[in-house]
Write a protein that holds these residues in place. Structure first.
Motif, PDB file in Angstrom:
ATOM      1  N   ALA A  40      50.197  45.664  45.118  1.00 41.63           N
ATOM      2  CA  ALA A  40      50.103  45.842  43.665  1.00 41.63           C
ATOM      3  C   ALA A  40      50.305  44.510  42.938  1.00 41.63           C
ATOM      4  O   ALA A  40      49.580  44.201  41.982  1.00 41.63           O
ATOM      5  N   ARG A  41      51.268  43.732  43.402  1.00 45.49           N
ATOM      6  CA  ARG A  41      51.484  42.416  42.807  1.00 45.49           C
ATOM      7  C   ARG A  41      50.267  41.514  43.017  1.00 45.49           C
ATOM      8  O   ARG A  41      49.852  40.781  42.123  1.00 45.49           O
ATOM      9  N   GLY A  42      49.655  41.593  44.183  1.00 43.10           N
ATOM     10  CA  GLY A  42      48.462  40.795  44.469  1.00 43.10           C
ATOM     11  C   GLY A  42      47.287  41.156  43.589  1.00 43.10           C
ATOM     12  O   GLY A  42      46.574  40.285  43.098  1.00 43.10           O
ATOM     13  N   ILE A  43      47.085  42.450  43.371  1.00 42.16           N
ATOM     14  CA  ILE A  43      45.981  42.884  42.503  1.00 42.16           C
ATOM     15  C   ILE A  43      46.230  42.428  41.070  1.00 42.16           C
ATOM     16  O   ILE A  43      45.327  41.931  40.395  1.00 42.16           O
ATOM     17  N   TRP A  44      47.458  42.589  40.589  1.00 37.50           N
ATOM     18  CA  TRP A  44      47.796  42.169  39.227  1.00 37.50           C
ATOM     19  C   TRP A  44      47.612  40.657  39.057  1.00 37.50           C
ATOM     20  O   TRP A  44      47.012  40.201  38.092  1.00 37.50           O
ATOM     21  N   LEU A  45      48.110  39.868  40.009  1.00 34.82           N
ATOM     22  CA  LEU A  45      48.001  38.416  39.897  1.00 34.82           C
ATOM     23  C   LEU A  45      46.573  37.927  40.103  1.00 34.82           C
ATOM     24  O   LEU A  45      46.194  36.883  39.564  1.00 34.82           O
ATOM     25  N   PRO A  51      44.180  28.438  38.986  1.00 34.05           N
ATOM     26  CA  PRO A  51      43.040  28.164  38.100  1.00 34.05           C
ATOM     27  C   PRO A  51      42.762  26.671  37.916  1.00 34.05           C
ATOM     28  O   PRO A  51      41.604  26.281  37.759  1.00 34.05           O
ATOM     29  N   LEU A  52      43.812  25.847  37.931  1.00 32.92           N
ATOM     30  CA  LEU A  52      43.581  24.404  37.787  1.00 32.92           C
ATOM     31  C   LEU A  52      42.830  23.843  38.987  1.00 32.92           C
ATOM     32  O   LEU A  52      41.898  23.041  38.828  1.00 32.92           O
ATOM     33  N   ILE A  53      43.214  24.236  40.175  1.00 35.76           N
ATOM     34  CA  ILE A  53      42.521  23.767  41.374  1.00 35.76           C
ATOM     35  C   ILE A  53      41.103  24.328  41.408  1.00 35.76           C
ATOM     36  O   ILE A  53      40.159  23.639  41.810  1.00 35.76           O
ATOM     37  N   PHE A  54      40.936  25.555  40.960  1.00 36.43           N
ATOM     38  CA  PHE A  54      39.597  26.139  40.839  1.00 36.43           C
ATOM     39  C   PHE A  54      38.722  25.294  39.919  1.00 36.43           C
ATOM     40  O   PHE A  54      37.592  24.942  40.259  1.00 36.43           O
ATOM     41  N   TYR A  55      39.253  24.929  38.762  1.00 41.25           N
ATOM     42  CA  TYR A  55      38.495  24.119  37.808  1.00 41.25           C
ATOM     43  C   TYR A  55      38.137  22.755  38.396  1.00 41.25           C
ATOM     44  O   TYR A  55      37.003  22.308  38.313  1.00 41.25           O
ATOM     45  N   MET A  56      39.118  22.099  39.005  1.00 41.39           N
ATOM     46  CA  MET A  56      38.876  20.761  39.544  1.00 41.39           C
ATOM     47  C   MET A  56      37.851  20.783  40.667  1.00 41.39           C
ATOM     48  O   MET A  56      37.026  19.873  40.774  1.00 41.39           O
ATOM     49  N   THR A  57      37.891  21.808  41.498  1.00 40.00           N
ATOM     50  CA  THR A  57      36.916  21.902  42.586  1.00 40.00           C
ATOM     51  C   THR A  57      35.527  22.216  42.051  1.00 40.00           C
ATOM     52  O   THR A  57      34.538  21.643  42.524  1.00 40.00           O
ATOM     53  N   LEU A  98      45.048  38.539  36.670  1.00 41.92           N
ATOM     54  CA  LEU A  98      45.625  37.572  35.738  1.00 41.92           C
ATOM     55  C   LEU A  98      45.103  36.161  36.011  1.00 41.92           C
ATOM     56  O   LEU A  98      44.768  35.419  35.086  1.00 41.92           O
ATOM     57  N   GLY A  99      45.012  35.803  37.289  1.00 42.79           N
ATOM     58  CA  GLY A  99      44.484  34.482  37.657  1.00 42.79           C
ATOM     59  C   GLY A  99      43.038  34.306  37.224  1.00 42.79           C
ATOM     60  O   GLY A  99      42.627  33.228  36.800  1.00 42.79           O
ATOM     61  N   MET A 100      42.239  35.386  37.317  1.00 44.29           N
ATOM     62  CA  MET A 100      40.843  35.303  36.882  1.00 44.29           C
ATOM     63  C   MET A 100      40.758  35.067  35.378  1.00 44.29           C
ATOM     64  O   MET A 100      39.984  34.227  34.919  1.00 44.29           O
ATOM     65  N   VAL A 101      41.558  35.775  34.616  1.00 52.23           N
ATOM     66  CA  VAL A 101      41.537  35.616  33.158  1.00 52.23           C
ATOM     67  C   VAL A 101      42.014  34.209  32.772  1.00 52.23           C
ATOM     68  O   VAL A 101      41.402  33.540  31.924  1.00 52.23           O
ATOM     69  N   ILE A 102      43.087  33.752  33.397  1.00 55.02           N
ATOM     70  CA  ILE A 102      43.597  32.405  33.101  1.00 55.02           C
ATOM     71  C   ILE A 102      42.562  31.348  33.489  1.00 55.02           C
ATOM     72  O   ILE A 102      42.338  30.387  32.748  1.00 55.02           O
ATOM     73  N   ALA A 103      41.912  31.530  34.647  1.00 59.32           N
ATOM     74  CA  ALA A 103      40.895  30.568  35.088  1.00 59.32           C
ATOM     75  C   ALA A 103      39.733  30.522  34.107  1.00 59.32           C
ATOM     76  O   ALA A 103      39.212  29.440  33.807  1.00 59.32           O
ATOM     77  N   PHE A 104      39.335  31.668  33.592  1.00 60.24           N
ATOM     78  CA  PHE A 104      38.226  31.718  32.643  1.00 60.24           C
ATOM     79  C   PHE A 104      38.552  30.935  31.371  1.00 60.24           C
ATOM     80  O   PHE A 104      37.767  30.107  30.914  1.00 60.24           O
ATOM     81  N   PRO A 121      33.173  33.821  40.434  1.00 61.45           N
ATOM     82  CA  PRO A 121      33.821  32.787  41.249  1.00 61.45           C
ATOM     83  C   PRO A 121      35.324  32.673  40.986  1.00 61.45           C
ATOM     84  O   PRO A 121      36.100  32.439  41.914  1.00 61.45           O
ATOM     85  N   ALA A 122      35.747  32.853  39.739  1.00 58.76           N
ATOM     86  CA  ALA A 122      37.182  32.812  39.431  1.00 58.76           C
ATOM     87  C   ALA A 122      37.906  33.983  40.084  1.00 58.76           C
ATOM     88  O   ALA A 122      39.015  33.832  40.604  1.00 58.76           O
ATOM     89  N   LEU A 123      37.275  35.149  40.091  1.00 61.31           N
ATOM     90  CA  LEU A 123      37.859  36.311  40.757  1.00 61.31           C
ATOM     91  C   LEU A 123      37.953  36.078  42.264  1.00 61.31           C
ATOM     92  O   LEU A 123      38.964  36.411  42.894  1.00 61.31           O
ATOM     93  N   ALA A 124      36.926  35.479  42.849  1.00 56.83           N
ATOM     94  CA  ALA A 124      36.937  35.207  44.292  1.00 56.83           C
ATOM     95  C   ALA A 124      38.029  34.206  44.656  1.00 56.83           C
ATOM     96  O   ALA A 124      38.757  34.398  45.635  1.00 56.83           O
ATOM     97  N   ALA A 125      38.160  33.146  43.873  1.00 58.39           N
ATOM     98  CA  ALA A 125      39.186  32.134  44.162  1.00 58.39           C
ATOM     99  C   ALA A 125      40.588  32.712  43.992  1.00 58.39           C
ATOM    100  O   ALA A 125      41.474  32.476  44.818  1.00 58.39           O
TER     101      ALA A 125
END
Length: 186
Positions: free
Chosen positions: A134-139, A37-43, A142-148, A102-106
């Motif tokens: 399953a771990r990939g879907i969960w993360l 999420p940090l790299i997503f934000y910076m980009t 989670l990554g989308m929510v954290i990025a938001f 976009p957060a979900l895509a990243a």
């Protein structure tokens, strides 16, 4: 302090705190995607050049701290930069809820690379594929929510510092002194 200097220290602080938090939680077996999420934000806010430099720095720092022989995070964060750059270029994002896709895509691109790396390292069995998927879907979720949430709070912090922001509007109350505002060139 010049805006470029302040921006450099802001990004460096975010990378160090994000890497340290991800490493510290990883020592206890907690997988929490913080660098993605940090790299997503910076980009999304500062552009692909800044996102690429931050991704290289964050990936090398984290991989060296983990003692990995091959820098696994470099292709992962590279996928995040490419996806974020594409989303930034292709879509008109004017409000914070527009950031979810976009957060979900990243996050999905990062987890897809992790899935490929995991499948190359582990024996190809149904249970392994199921567990990694399953771990990939969960993360990804989670990554989308954290990025938001990170996007919202980091935009607020950057606005207070007078740095360029992504989607939160700069609102200055009359009579309130602010740091000099910076034009982002968009």
């Amino acid at each position: 302090m010049k805006v470029r200097t302040l921006q450099f220290w802001f990004i460096l602080t975010l990378l160090l705190v994000g890497s340290t938090l991800e490493l510290a939680l990883g020592m206890f077996g907690i997988l929490l995607p913080v660098l993605v999420p940090l790299i997503f934000y910076m980009t999304m806010v500062y552009g692909w050049r800044t996102g690429t430099i931050a991704a290289i720095g964050g990936a090398l720092w984290t991989d060296l701290a983990c003692g990995r022989a091959f820098p696994v995070l470099l292709p992962v964060l590279g996928a995040v930069v490419l996806t974020s750059w594409y989303c930034r270029r292709r879509s008109e994002i004017s409000e914070l809820p527009d950031m979810l896709l976009p957060a979900l895509a990243a996050s999905g691109a990062a987890e897809a690379v992790w899935l490929v790396v995991g499948l190359l390292q582990a024996p190809l069995e149904v249970g392994t594929v199921w567990l990694l998927t399953a771990r990939g879907i969960w993360l990804t979720a989670l990554g989308m929510v954290i990025a938001f949430f990170l996007y919202y709070w980091l935009d607020k912090a950057a606005d207070r510092l007078g740095l360029p922001v992504g989607v939160t509007r700069r609102q200055v109350r009359p009579g309130r002194r602010r740091w000099p505002q910076v034009r982002t060139g968009r």
